[in-house]
Write a protein that holds these residues in place. Sequence first.
Motif, PDB file in Angstrom:
ATOM      1  N   THR A  73       0.822  -1.210   0.000  1.00  0.00           N
ATOM      2  CA  THR A  73       0.000   0.000   0.000  1.00  0.00           C
ATOM      3  C   THR A  73       0.858   1.263   0.000  1.00  0.00           C
ATOM      4  O   THR A  73       0.448   2.298  -0.544  1.00  0.00           O
ATOM      5  N   SER A  74       2.025   1.198   0.607  1.00  0.00           N
ATOM      6  CA  SER A  74       2.896   2.372   0.660  1.00  0.00           C
ATOM      7  C   SER A  74       3.511   2.698  -0.700  1.00  0.00           C
ATOM      8  O   SER A  74       3.996   3.816  -0.906  1.00  0.00           O
ATOM      9  N   ILE A  75       3.476   1.748  -1.632  1.00  0.00           N
ATOM     10  CA  ILE A  75       4.140   1.941  -2.924  1.00  0.00           C
ATOM     11  C   ILE A  75       3.178   1.866  -4.115  1.00  0.00           C
ATOM     12  O   ILE A  75       3.140   2.769  -4.960  1.00  0.00           O
ATOM     13  N   ILE A  76       2.390   0.817  -4.202  1.00  0.00           N
ATOM     14  CA  ILE A  76       1.675   0.506  -5.442  1.00  0.00           C
ATOM     15  C   ILE A  76       0.607   1.533  -5.825  1.00  0.00           C
ATOM     16  O   ILE A  76       0.543   1.936  -6.997  1.00  0.00           O
ATOM     17  N   PRO A  77      -0.291   1.980  -4.926  1.00  0.00           N
ATOM     18  CA  PRO A  77      -1.321   2.940  -5.356  1.00  0.00           C
ATOM     19  C   PRO A  77      -0.742   4.195  -6.005  1.00  0.00           C
ATOM     20  O   PRO A  77      -1.256   4.666  -7.031  1.00  0.00           O
ATOM     21  N   LYS A  78       0.304   4.763  -5.430  1.00  0.00           N
ATOM     22  CA  LYS A  78       0.930   5.952  -6.010  1.00  0.00           C
ATOM     23  C   LYS A  78       1.539   5.627  -7.373  1.00  0.00           C
ATOM     24  O   LYS A  78       1.436   6.428  -8.317  1.00  0.00           O
ATOM     25  N   THR A  79       2.157   4.457  -7.492  1.00  0.00           N
ATOM     26  CA  THR A  79       2.757   4.065  -8.769  1.00  0.00           C
ATOM     27  C   THR A  79       1.695   3.911  -9.853  1.00  0.00           C
ATOM     28  O   THR A  79       1.868   4.383 -10.983  1.00  0.00           O
ATOM     29  N   VAL A  80       0.596   3.263  -9.510  1.00  0.00           N
ATOM     30  CA  VAL A  80      -0.501   3.066 -10.467  1.00  0.00           C
ATOM     31  C   VAL A  80      -1.065   4.411 -10.904  1.00  0.00           C
ATOM     32  O   VAL A  80      -1.294   4.652 -12.100  1.00  0.00           O
ATOM     33  N   ALA A  81      -1.288   5.311  -9.938  1.00  0.00           N
ATOM     34  CA  ALA A  81      -1.827   6.636 -10.266  1.00  0.00           C
ATOM     35  C   ALA A  81      -0.886   7.407 -11.192  1.00  0.00           C
ATOM     36  O   ALA A  81      -1.331   8.068 -12.147  1.00  0.00           O
ATOM     37  N   VAL A 271      14.803  -5.633  -9.087  1.00  0.00           N
ATOM     38  CA  VAL A 271      14.983  -6.256  -7.776  1.00  0.00           C
ATOM     39  C   VAL A 271      14.026  -5.632  -6.769  1.00  0.00           C
ATOM     40  O   VAL A 271      13.446  -6.330  -5.911  1.00  0.00           O
ATOM     41  N   ALA A 272      13.806  -4.311  -6.872  1.00  0.00           N
ATOM     42  CA  ALA A 272      12.874  -3.633  -5.973  1.00  0.00           C
ATOM     43  C   ALA A 272      11.460  -4.179  -6.129  1.00  0.00           C
ATOM     44  O   ALA A 272      10.683  -4.198  -5.167  1.00  0.00           O
ATOM     45  N   LEU A 273      11.129  -4.628  -7.337  1.00  0.00           N
ATOM     46  CA  LEU A 273       9.806  -5.220  -7.568  1.00  0.00           C
ATOM     47  C   LEU A 273       9.592  -6.459  -6.708  1.00  0.00           C
ATOM     48  O   LEU A 273       8.463  -6.768  -6.314  1.00  0.00           O
ATOM     49  N   LEU A 274      10.667  -7.182  -6.411  1.00  0.00           N
ATOM     50  CA  LEU A 274      10.546  -8.371  -5.565  1.00  0.00           C
ATOM     51  C   LEU A 274      10.038  -7.993  -4.175  1.00  0.00           C
ATOM     52  O   LEU A 274       9.186  -8.675  -3.599  1.00  0.00           O
ATOM     53  N   ASN A 275      10.567  -6.881  -3.633  1.00  0.00           N
ATOM     54  CA  ASN A 275      10.193  -6.469  -2.282  1.00  0.00           C
ATOM     55  C   ASN A 275       8.799  -5.873  -2.225  1.00  0.00           C
ATOM     56  O   ASN A 275       8.061  -6.095  -1.250  1.00  0.00           O
ATOM     57  N   THR A 276       8.439  -5.095  -3.241  1.00  0.00           N
ATOM     58  CA  THR A 276       7.208  -4.319  -3.174  1.00  0.00           C
ATOM     59  C   THR A 276       6.003  -5.013  -3.793  1.00  0.00           C
ATOM     60  O   THR A 276       4.866  -4.699  -3.435  1.00  0.00           O
ATOM     61  N   VAL A 277       6.239  -5.932  -4.733  1.00  0.00           N
ATOM     62  CA  VAL A 277       5.124  -6.562  -5.439  1.00  0.00           C
ATOM     63  C   VAL A 277       5.180  -8.092  -5.368  1.00  0.00           C
ATOM     64  O   VAL A 277       4.236  -8.739  -4.910  1.00  0.00           O
ATOM     65  N   VAL A 278       6.285  -8.672  -5.814  1.00  0.00           N
ATOM     66  CA  VAL A 278       6.354 -10.118  -5.990  1.00  0.00           C
ATOM     67  C   VAL A 278       6.233 -10.867  -4.659  1.00  0.00           C
ATOM     68  O   VAL A 278       5.419 -11.797  -4.525  1.00  0.00           O
ATOM     69  N   THR A 279       7.032 -10.480  -3.655  1.00  0.00           N
ATOM     70  CA  THR A 279       6.982 -11.183  -2.365  1.00  0.00           C
ATOM     71  C   THR A 279       5.631 -11.051  -1.675  1.00  0.00           C
ATOM     72  O   THR A 279       5.062 -12.060  -1.237  1.00  0.00           O
ATOM     73  N   PRO A 280       5.061  -9.827  -1.569  1.00  0.00           N
ATOM     74  CA  PRO A 280       3.712  -9.739  -0.987  1.00  0.00           C
ATOM     75  C   PRO A 280       2.666 -10.503  -1.790  1.00  0.00           C
ATOM     76  O   PRO A 280       1.689 -10.996  -1.224  1.00  0.00           O
ATOM     77  N   LEU A 281       2.880 -10.615  -3.111  1.00  0.00           N
ATOM     78  CA  LEU A 281       1.939 -11.340  -3.969  1.00  0.00           C
ATOM     79  C   LEU A 281       2.041 -12.844  -3.761  1.00  0.00           C
ATOM     80  O   LEU A 281       1.028 -13.557  -3.713  1.00  0.00           O
ATOM     81  N   MET A 282       3.261 -13.347  -3.614  1.00  0.00           N
ATOM     82  CA  MET A 282       3.480 -14.784  -3.497  1.00  0.00           C
ATOM     83  C   MET A 282       3.259 -15.306  -2.084  1.00  0.00           C
ATOM     84  O   MET A 282       2.938 -16.479  -1.896  1.00  0.00           O
TER      85      MET A 282
END
Length: 308
Positions: A73-81, A271-282
Motif C-alpha cells: 500500500t505504501s508503494i503501489i497505489p501511487k505508482t498506479v496513479a 529487484v525492488a519489484l521483488l520487495n514491493t510486489v512479488v513477495t507480498p503477492l506470493m
Amino acid sequence: MLNHTTVTEFLLLGFPSLHHQEYLIAITFLASYLVILAGNLLIIALVLSDRDLHRPMYFFLCNLSSLEIFIATSIIPKTVASLLMGNKAISYPACLTQLYFFTFLGVNEFVLLAVMSYDRYVAICYPLQYPMLMNSQLCVQLLLGSWTSGFLATIVPTVLVVRLPFCNANRIDHFFCDGVLLIKLSCADTQIVELINFVNSFIIIFGSLVMTAMSYLYIINTILRLPSASSRNKAFSTCSSHFTIVILGYGSCIFQYVQPSGHHTSYYKMVALLNTVVTPLMSPFIFSLRNEQMKKALKVGLKRSVII
C-alpha cells in the motif's frame, strides 16, 4: 546542517524505457495489488476465525500478512496513479513519508522473519516445552520488539535525509522514493549519510539474517536426527514456507541495499519489484498452499460460506 531545500517535489521516472507500455504496467500493478490485498486479508481472516490456528506460528503469520499489505500500500497505489495519469510528481513531504514508512515496514518485516525462525526453532528442537516457552506474553513481546526495532532503525536515517539540501535535481529514476537514490540527488556532501545508511542496512539485514540462519542450523540438525523419514518430512514442511519467504526477502534486499554507493545496476528497479510486489503477492500462496492447517481452515471456511 540546516535544511535548505528548494525542491518542492520530485519526479518519479518509473519505467522510462517502457514508456509505451505504461498502461499495461499500471494494470499489472493494480491487479497484483488487488491479489495482495485479497490473499493476505484471507490469511488474516482464517487465522482469526479458526481456533486451530490460534497458535504462535499463525499469530506471527497474521502479522506478516499485515506487513505485506502495508508495504504494498505504501508503494503501489501511487505508482498506479502516476502511470495512469502521467503525473510523475510527488511532493517533498509525500516522498519522505513514503520513504519512512517503506523503510520502517521493511525493517519490521526482517525482524519478524527472524522471530518466526526462532518460533520454528523452539517448535522443532523443544516440542514438549514449546507451549510453555512460546506463551502468549512472549509472542506479544516479540511482536512489539519487531515494531520497536523498525522505528529505532528507521528514525536516524530518515532524519539525516530530511536535513539534506536538495537544490535543483529532483528526478528519481525509480517508481518510488528510494532512500539510496534520494540521497544521491542532494547538492551537499553525502558521504557520511551514505555510510550511515549502508551500515544501518548492513546491521539490520545481516543481523536478522544471522539470527535466522542460526535457528535453521539448529532446526536442520534436529530434523536430521529424527528416526523416520515421515517425521523428517513433516518437520521440514513446517519450515518450508517461511524459508522460501526468507530467501526471497533477504536475497533481494542484500542485492539492492547492502552494496557500496555507485554500484547500482540496470536491474535495481527489477529487484525492488521483488520487495514491493512479488513477495507480498506470493506470500499468501506460499503459506496457504504449502500448509495443511491453512488448507484445512480454508476448506472449512468455504463450506461455511456455502451453507450460509
